[in-house]
Design an enzyme around this catalytic site. Structure first.
Site, mmCIF file in Angstrom:
data_model
loop_
_atom_site.group_PDB
_atom_site.id
_atom_site.type_symbol
_atom_site.label_atom_id
_atom_site.label_comp_id
_atom_site.label_asym_id
_atom_site.label_seq_id
_atom_site.Cartn_x
_atom_site.Cartn_y
_atom_site.Cartn_z
ATOM 1 N N LEU A 103 43.783 -50.823 -21.780
ATOM 2 C CA LEU A 103 42.951 -51.554 -22.730
ATOM 3 C C LEU A 103 42.684 -50.579 -23.869
ATOM 4 C CD1 LEU A 103 40.254 -53.300 -20.455
ATOM 5 C CD2 LEU A 103 42.303 -54.332 -21.451
ATOM 6 N N ASP A 104 42.862 -51.006 -25.122
ATOM 7 C CA ASP A 104 42.611 -50.086 -26.226
ATOM 8 C C ASP A 104 41.121 -49.766 -26.309
ATOM 9 O OD1 ASP A 104 41.227 -51.805 -28.277
ATOM 10 O OD2 ASP A 104 43.089 -52.948 -28.138
ATOM 11 N N SER A 105 40.776 -48.783 -27.114
ATOM 12 C CA SER A 105 39.404 -48.258 -27.092
ATOM 13 C C SER A 105 38.362 -49.304 -27.477
ATOM 14 C CB SER A 105 39.291 -47.046 -28.017
ATOM 15 O OG SER A 105 39.486 -47.426 -29.372
#
Length: 238
Positions: A103-105
């Site tokens: 999951l991206d930041s």
């Protein structure tokens, strides 16, 4: 059987690219033999792996964690730039774990962490079509045309996406709240899909991973999977 560099990356040894470099530099041994060929396959349950002469324990007690990832954390084991990672949310005594997918930041929600490399490989392999559902707030009043495009597949630079399941929950104040279920794991896929149809994502949360959901797990917190859930996960990717 799985590729050596993918197993090393999944085990949190290094990124995929760095793992490939370790292999090409002759720093990895499998069953006492130096392996320098990319794509070499191993059996994590049987093969003995050494990196720079140090054994990699592939027979650790399996751990399976469901984390509700908050914003601002990256989904890696370590970061050379000093950014916060999801491992900062897990007690160190739980050992070496690694995320199942990414999951991206800025994306929140459900993320699995485990030391079970074989299960990680299966859960992230496209052929198993393991479903992931996201709730997203997008800019604009989403159209039927855009929904149809998402459901049929969006051409991205790394290929056509598989058909998605889309449900519009609410359209209000020039924004749309949408749930989308996909079966792939391309980089920042959901964000790129909505961007491609003209509705940029403003907020994104993964609310389920297969049959697993976030019930009872607050942002930044985690829980252990039950034996029933673990067995169900394994059965789903046989």
């Amino acid at each position: 059987m799985e590729r050596l560099q993918k197993f090393l990356a999944a085990a949190g040894i290094a990124s995929r690219r760095k793992s490939e470099e370790l292999i090409q530099q002759g720093r990895v041994k499998v069953n006492g033999q130096v392996v320098t060929t990319l794509g070499a396959k191993i059996d994590p349950s049987r093969d003995r792996i050494h990196i720079d002469g140090k054994p990699l324990d592939t027979k650790e007690e399996p751990v399976y964690i469901l984390l509700n990832k908050p914003k601002g954390y990256i989904s890696t084991v370590r970061d050379t730039h000093g950014r916060k990672t999801v491992m900062d949310l897990i007690p160190k005594h739980m050992g070496r774990l690694y995320p199942v997918g990414r999951l991206d930041s800025q994306t929140t929600g459900l993320l699995l962490l485990t030391n079970d490399g074989e299960l990680t490989y299966k859960l992230t392999h496209p052929k198993h079509e393991f479903s992931k559902t996201y709730r997203t707030l997008v800019k604009g009043k989403i159209t039927h045309e855009a929904i149809n495009q998402l459901e049929q597949g969006i051409p991205l630079e790394d290929g056509l996406t598989a058909p998605a399941i889309v449900n519009v929950l609410e359209i209000k104040d020039g924004k749309s709240l949408v749930e989308i279920t996909i079966h792939e794991g391309k980089n920042r896929q959901v964000r790129r899909m909505f961007q491609a149809v003209g509705f940029p994502v403003q907020n994104l949360k993964r609310i389920s991973f297969g049959f697993l959901n976030l019930k009872g797990v607050s942002p930044g917190k985690f829980r252990m999977l039950t034996s029933y859930e673990i067995n169900n996960l394994k059965r789903s990717v046989l």
